[in-house]
Design an enzyme around this catalytic site. Structure first.
Site, mmCIF file in Angstrom:
data_model
loop_
_atom_site.group_PDB
_atom_site.id
_atom_site.type_symbol
_atom_site.label_atom_id
_atom_site.label_comp_id
_atom_site.label_asym_id
_atom_site.label_seq_id
_atom_site.Cartn_x
_atom_site.Cartn_y
_atom_site.Cartn_z
ATOM 1 N N ASN A 2 0.877 -1.168 0.000
ATOM 2 C CA ASN A 2 0.000 0.000 0.000
ATOM 3 C C ASN A 2 0.919 1.224 0.000
ATOM 4 O O ASN A 2 1.461 1.596 1.038
ATOM 5 C CB ASN A 2 -0.895 -0.046 1.244
ATOM 6 C CG ASN A 2 -1.832 1.129 1.322
ATOM 7 O OD1 ASN A 2 -1.798 2.026 0.473
ATOM 8 N ND2 ASN A 2 -2.654 1.157 2.350
ATOM 9 N N ARG A 5 -2.570 -2.110 -3.421
ATOM 10 C CA ARG A 5 -3.791 -1.331 -3.226
ATOM 11 C C ARG A 5 -3.724 -0.127 -4.160
ATOM 12 O O ARG A 5 -2.747 0.630 -4.139
ATOM 13 C CB ARG A 5 -3.873 -0.856 -1.777
ATOM 14 C CG ARG A 5 -5.059 0.028 -1.561
ATOM 15 C CD ARG A 5 -5.126 0.510 -0.133
ATOM 16 N NE ARG A 5 -6.345 1.287 0.041
ATOM 17 C CZ ARG A 5 -6.415 2.405 0.746
ATOM 18 N NH1 ARG A 5 -5.349 2.866 1.364
ATOM 19 N NH2 ARG A 5 -7.541 3.054 0.845
ATOM 20 N N HIS A 54 -12.989 2.663 -0.041
ATOM 21 C CA HIS A 54 -12.980 1.618 1.005
ATOM 22 C C HIS A 54 -13.649 0.333 0.516
ATOM 23 O O HIS A 54 -14.120 -0.474 1.319
ATOM 24 C CB HIS A 54 -13.714 2.066 2.292
ATOM 25 C CG HIS A 54 -13.174 3.286 2.944
ATOM 26 N ND1 HIS A 54 -13.979 4.261 3.498
ATOM 27 C CD2 HIS A 54 -11.902 3.702 3.132
ATOM 28 C CE1 HIS A 54 -13.227 5.221 3.996
ATOM 29 N NE2 HIS A 54 -11.964 4.910 3.795
ATOM 30 N N ASN A 112 -10.267 6.810 10.386
ATOM 31 C CA ASN A 112 -9.875 8.190 10.157
ATOM 32 C C ASN A 112 -10.635 8.729 8.938
ATOM 33 O O ASN A 112 -11.143 9.832 8.928
ATOM 34 C CB ASN A 112 -8.360 8.231 9.943
ATOM 35 C CG ASN A 112 -7.825 9.580 10.260
ATOM 36 O OD1 ASN A 112 -8.513 10.389 10.921
ATOM 37 N ND2 ASN A 112 -6.649 9.866 9.779
ATOM 38 N N GLY A 113 -10.719 7.892 7.902
ATOM 39 C CA GLY A 113 -11.669 8.129 6.809
ATOM 40 C C GLY A 113 -12.836 7.182 7.029
ATOM 41 O O GLY A 113 -12.628 6.070 7.502
ATOM 42 N N ARG A 134 -12.045 15.412 7.505
ATOM 43 C CA ARG A 134 -12.831 15.703 6.287
ATOM 44 C C ARG A 134 -14.282 15.983 6.655
ATOM 45 O O ARG A 134 -14.853 15.314 7.526
ATOM 46 C CB ARG A 134 -12.763 14.514 5.322
ATOM 47 C CG ARG A 134 -11.384 14.302 4.750
ATOM 48 C CD ARG A 134 -11.336 13.086 3.857
ATOM 49 N NE ARG A 134 -10.446 12.081 4.399
ATOM 50 C CZ ARG A 134 -10.420 10.813 4.012
ATOM 51 N NH1 ARG A 134 -11.256 10.390 3.085
ATOM 52 N NH2 ARG A 134 -9.574 9.959 4.544
ATOM 53 N N GLU A 168 -7.893 -5.497 5.191
ATOM 54 C CA GLU A 168 -7.751 -5.171 3.771
ATOM 55 C C GLU A 168 -6.571 -5.901 3.132
ATOM 56 O O GLU A 168 -6.636 -6.294 1.973
ATOM 57 C CB GLU A 168 -7.621 -3.655 3.590
ATOM 58 C CG GLU A 168 -8.954 -2.964 3.877
ATOM 59 C CD GLU A 168 -8.833 -1.464 3.999
ATOM 60 O OE1 GLU A 168 -9.013 -0.785 3.002
ATOM 61 O OE2 GLU A 168 -8.566 -0.973 5.116
HETATM 62 P P1 AMP Z 1 -8.307 3.593 10.951
HETATM 63 O O1 AMP Z 1 -8.331 4.694 9.932
HETATM 64 O O2 AMP Z 1 -9.262 2.484 10.659
HETATM 65 O O3 AMP Z 1 -6.920 3.115 11.280
HETATM 66 O O4 AMP Z 1 -8.872 4.247 12.306
HETATM 67 C C1 AMP Z 1 -8.111 5.211 13.007
HETATM 68 C C2 AMP Z 1 -9.003 5.918 13.989
HETATM 69 O O5 AMP Z 1 -9.684 4.974 14.831
HETATM 70 C C3 AMP Z 1 -8.230 6.779 14.969
HETATM 71 O O6 AMP Z 1 -7.975 8.042 14.427
HETATM 72 C C4 AMP Z 1 -9.168 6.847 16.150
HETATM 73 O O7 AMP Z 1 -10.059 7.933 15.956
HETATM 74 C C5 AMP Z 1 -9.962 5.571 16.077
HETATM 75 N N1 AMP Z 1 -9.622 4.629 17.154
HETATM 76 C C6 AMP Z 1 -8.608 3.747 17.185
HETATM 77 N N2 AMP Z 1 -8.645 3.038 18.345
HETATM 78 C C7 AMP Z 1 -9.702 3.486 19.050
HETATM 79 C C8 AMP Z 1 -10.287 3.173 20.329
HETATM 80 N N3 AMP Z 1 -9.768 2.229 21.106
HETATM 81 N N4 AMP Z 1 -11.371 3.858 20.704
HETATM 82 C C9 AMP Z 1 -11.910 4.810 19.893
HETATM 83 N N5 AMP Z 1 -11.422 5.151 18.699
HETATM 84 C C10 AMP Z 1 -10.330 4.504 18.274
#
Ligand code: AMP
Length: 413
Positions: free
Chosen positions: A7, A95, A184, A215-216, A245, A388
Site C-alpha cells: 500500500n 492497493r 474503502h 480516520n476516513g 474531512r 484489507e
Molecule cells: P483507521 O483509519 O481504521 O486506522 O482508524 C483510526 C481511527 O480509529 C483513529 O484516528 C481513532 O479515531 C480511532 N480509534 C482507534 N482506536 C480506538 C479506540 N480504542 N477507541 C476509539 N477510537 C479509536
C-alpha cells in the site's frame, strides 16, 4: 504460498507478507517519512504471537525505491526466516485507490493497466501517483513476479446510475467522468463476506449496511452481496463526518467562502479535506482524544461526537429505506471496531425500525468478530474487524491461478 501486499502512499509505504496456506500475516512493515532528513522503516514479524519481534531502521530514505529496497532487505532477514529470498513470493498485490470506471475487479498489471491508472489520476491526485510509484518500484525490484492491482473503487462499480450520478449538467459526466465512485471497497466487500459467512447465509441473498468508521469513514448499502450505494463520492470527501474531512456540506459553501473570505479553490479544498471534520469542530481528530475531552467537560468535543453519530444515524436510516430489508449492520475499522459509544449513539432510537443494541455485548472488549445486537433485534448487529491486506492477498492469489507464477491472469475489466 507467500504473497506480498503493498500500500504505497505519498510519503509512506505499508507492506505485509502473508502465508496463504492458513492465511497468516508473517510480517508487516511501515516505511515512513520518505524524502525527509531521517526516515523510518519498522518491520514487525509474527505479530501477536509469542515469537513477535521487530526490526527498526532510522536513516535517510530518499524515495520509494530506497524505501521498498530497505523493507525487502529486512523482510529477508536471515534470523527471522519468514522469507528466505524473493523467489518464494508467488505474487504482489497492490492497493490502488482509484480505478475510475475501467476497473470493476482486480487485474494483473501490464503497461495498459498502468496507463489506465495514470489516466484516472486526476480523480485521486494524492493517491494514484503514489500507488503507481509503488507498482513501478515493485516491478523493478521483484521482476518476473505477477503484480496485481486491487482497487478501492471496484466494489462500488455495481451502483446503479440513479445512485452514482450527480444532478449536474450531463456533459460533466460525459466529458470528465464526474460521478460518484465510492472508496474503502475492499474493506466493505471483506466484512460483507465475513458477515454472511458468520450468519451462514449466502452472500448473494444477504442485504447489509456496512459502516467503515476510521480516520476516513464511509457507509455502504449492500443488496444481495453487491454495493448499491455508498457515502463517498467523486473523491473521498462526501458523506459521513471524518477525522479531518467534512463529509456532506452545502456545495454553495465554496462560492460563499470565496466571496466573503476571499479564499481560493485550493485553500477551500485543503480546508475541507485537512482542517474540517472532527478536527474542525473541536480541534481533535482522534476519537480517543475526543472522549477524553468530553469527560473533561469540553463542549466542542461533545458537539463533535453528537454531530458524527447523528450523521451516521441519518445514513443508516437512508440506507434502510434504500434496501427495504436489512439482514445486518456491520461496524468496522478503527472507530467502528473499538468505540462502543459511537456505535451506541449511531444506533440510538432505531428500535421501531427493528434495530436493538445489547448494551453489554456492545461494551464487551473481546477482539475478533462479535454480535452486539439484542435477541429482539430484527436486524442483526455485528462488529467485524476489517483486514484489507488479507482481502487484497486473496484477490491477488485468485487472479494468479492457485499461486502458479504468471498463470491465470485477467486483464482490465
Ligand atoms: P483507521 O483509519 O481504521 O486506522 O482508524 C483510526 C481511527 O480509529 C483513529 O484516528 C481513532 O479515531 C480511532 N480509534 C482507534 N482506536 C480506538 C479506540 N480504542 N477507541 C476509539 N477510537 C479509536
Amino acid at each position: 504460498m507467500k504473497i506480498l501486499v503493498i500500500n504505497s502512499g505519498s510519503s509512506s509505504i505499508k507492506l505485509q507478507l502473508l502465508e496463504m496456506k492458513g492465511e497468516t500475516a508473517l510480517a508487516s512493515c511501515l516505511v515512513e517519512r520518505i524524502g525527509e532528513e531521517i526516515g523510518l522503516c519498522r518491520c514487525v514479524f509474527r505479530k501477536g504471537s509469542a515469537a513477535e519481534q521487530a526490526i527498526e531502521r532510522r536513516q535517510a530514505i530518499a524515495n520509494h525505491r530506497e524505501g521498498m529496497r530497505l523493507a525487502l532487505s529486512i523482510l529477508t532477514d536471515a534470523q527471522q526466516a519468514v522469507l528466505v529470498n524473493h523467489d518464494e513470493l508467488v505474487a504482489v498485490g497492490h492497493r490502488v485507490v482509484h480505478g475510475g470506471e475501467d476497473f470493476h475487479q482486480p487485474c494483473l498489471i501490464d503497461d495498459a493497466v498502468i496507463q489506465a491508472i495514470e489516466a484516472v489520476a486526476p480523480l485521486a491526485p494524492l493517491h494514484n501517483p503514489a500507488n503507481l510509484d509503488g507498482i513501478r518500484v515493485a516491478m523493478e525490484l521483484l521482476p518476473g513476479l505477477p503484480q496485481v492491482a486491487v482497487f478501492d473503487t471496484a466494489f462500488h462499480q455495481t451502483m446503479p446510475p440513479h445512485a452514482y450520478h450527480y444532478a449536474l449538467p450531463r456533459r460533466l459526466y460525459l466529458e470528465n467522468r464526474v460521478r460518484r465512485y465510492g472508496f474503502h471497497g475492499t474493506s466493505h466487500q471483506y466484512v460483507a463476506g465475513e458477515c454472511a459467512r458468520l450468519m451462514a447465509k449466502p452472500l448473494d441473498e444477504t442485504n447489509l449496511i456496512t459502516a467503515h468508521l476510521g480516520n476516513g469513514s464511509s457507509m455502504t448499502a449492500i443488496e444481495k452481496g453487491k454495493s448499491i450505494d455508498t457515502t463517498l463520492g467523486l473523491t473521498p470527501l462526501e458523506g459521513l463526518i471524518m477525522g479531518t474531512r467534512c463529509g456532506d456540506i452545502d456545495p454553495s459553501i465554496h462560492a460563499f467562502l470565496a466571496r466573503v473570505r476571499g479564499m481560493d479553490i485550493a485553500e477551500i479544498d485543503a480546508m475541507l479535506n485537512k482542517e474540517s471534520g472532527l478536527k474542525g469542530i473541536c480541534g481533535l481528530n482522534d476519537m480517543r482524544d475526543i472522549h477524553a475531552a468530553v469527560e473533561q467537560g469540553d463542549a466542542d468535543a461533545a458537539l463533535a461526537l453528537d454531530m458524527l453519530t447523528y450523521r451516521n444515524r441519518r445514513y443508516i436510516g437512508a440506507y434502510m429505506a434504500v434496501l427495504g430489508r436489512v439482514d445486518a449492520i456491520v461496524f468496522t475499522a478503527g472507530i467502528g471496531e473499538n468505540d462502543a459509544v459511537v456505535r451506541e449513539k449511531s444506533l440510538a432510537g432505531l428500535e421501531n425500525f427493528g434495530i436493538v443494541l445489547d448494551p453489554e455485548k456492545n461494551r464487551g472488549r473481546q477482539s475478533g468478530a462479535r454480535e452486539i445486537g439484542a435477541a429482539a433485534s430484527k436486524t442483526r448487529l455485528w462488529v467485524i474487524p476489517t483486514n484489507e491486506e488479507l482481502a487484497i492477498a486473496r484477490q491477488t492469489l485468485a487472479l494468479t491461478g492457485d499461486g502458479e507464477k504468471g498463470g491465470g491472469g485477467k486483464s482490465v475489466d
